[in-house]
Design an enzyme around this catalytic site. Sequence first.
Site, short mmCIF file in Angstrom:
data_model
loop_
_atom_site.label_atom_id
_atom_site.label_comp_id
_atom_site.label_asym_id
_atom_site.label_seq_id
_atom_site.Cartn_x
_atom_site.Cartn_y
_atom_site.Cartn_z
N HIS A 1 -1.40 0.85 -5.56
CA HIS A 1 -0.34 1.70 -5.01
C HIS A 1 0.24 1.14 -3.72
O HIS A 1 1.28 1.62 -3.25
CB HIS A 1 -0.84 3.15 -4.82
N GLN B 1 -5.02 8.05 6.32
CA GLN B 1 -3.74 7.38 6.06
C GLN B 1 -3.61 6.10 6.89
O GLN B 1 -3.91 6.09 8.07
CB GLN B 1 -2.56 8.30 6.40
N GLY B 2 -3.15 5.04 6.23
CA GLY B 2 -2.91 3.77 6.90
C GLY B 2 -3.85 2.68 6.46
O GLY B 2 -3.61 1.52 6.74
#
Length: 295
Positions: free
Chosen positions: A93, A234-235
């Site tokens: 992704h 996130q990240g």
Amino acid sequence: MEIGRPSLLFVTCCLALACLSTPSQGEFHNNVKRSACDCSGYVCGTPNRGSRIVGGDETNPGKYPWLVSLSYRGKLYCGATLVNDRYLVTAAHCIKRVTKGRVQIVLGSHNKSDIHEPSRQVRKVGEWWAHPGFDRRTFNNDIGVIKLDSPVAITKFVRPVCLPTQDRSYVGDFGIVPGWGRISENGRSSDVVREVKVPIMSNSECKTKKYNPSEITDNMMCAGYDAGQIDACQGDSGGPMLWEKEASSQINLIGVVSWGQGCARAGYPGIYTRIHNYRSFIDTYIGEGCFCPSQ
């Protein structure tokens, strides 16, 4: 971590690292010859150990020399892992539906805001391949391979991790997840590399948590605490989950940060792509690169 975000990873805590053995120099996972290269005496999966950072979860600079950041238009959006001098492993992704010409790859960095770090090596994408069976709705088969536009120089701060050659569950062991991700679910990303240590659970146990059991496939690994608090965020999607082989202290890449519900939420462990299930997929592409030997 949230499903559908282009990047996922972690939270807060400072702990250890991880590895297993890889094929010996000159061998290939499926018996195809792989090239050896001048590793200046280094072996794969050897961390740069130093005095521990006191009172936090920041790593020592260069501790994980295979850790790679992917930035899109100058902003960190995912991580990746160096497996030889020219190839990275990441999440599907992180590369599916992304314009590769706008991605910058940075290796050998500790502080992502310091563009003058002498250990840095910067590359662009030469080519990349998401697993053909990747399903964005379920995140099954969430793995990809990136070819750098030119090989890196193997140095103290830029060296490959080991890949697993044996299948094992790792249940009851701890995984190490380093990266620059957000330090809280809605917080800011970290400038420096941080790491978390999370317990790996069986998929059957994972299915008793708050996820729908059908969401957890055999291609995934679950790791985290029932109370949450320590997790990926996130990240850092695409970045590594690592495991340390006690006998040799080498670090092995056993998972890729894939997805989850929020960050460090109680009852929602982090979900990682199980590397061993994809050795044939990975080896299809990386044989051209030069490999450092294992211990």
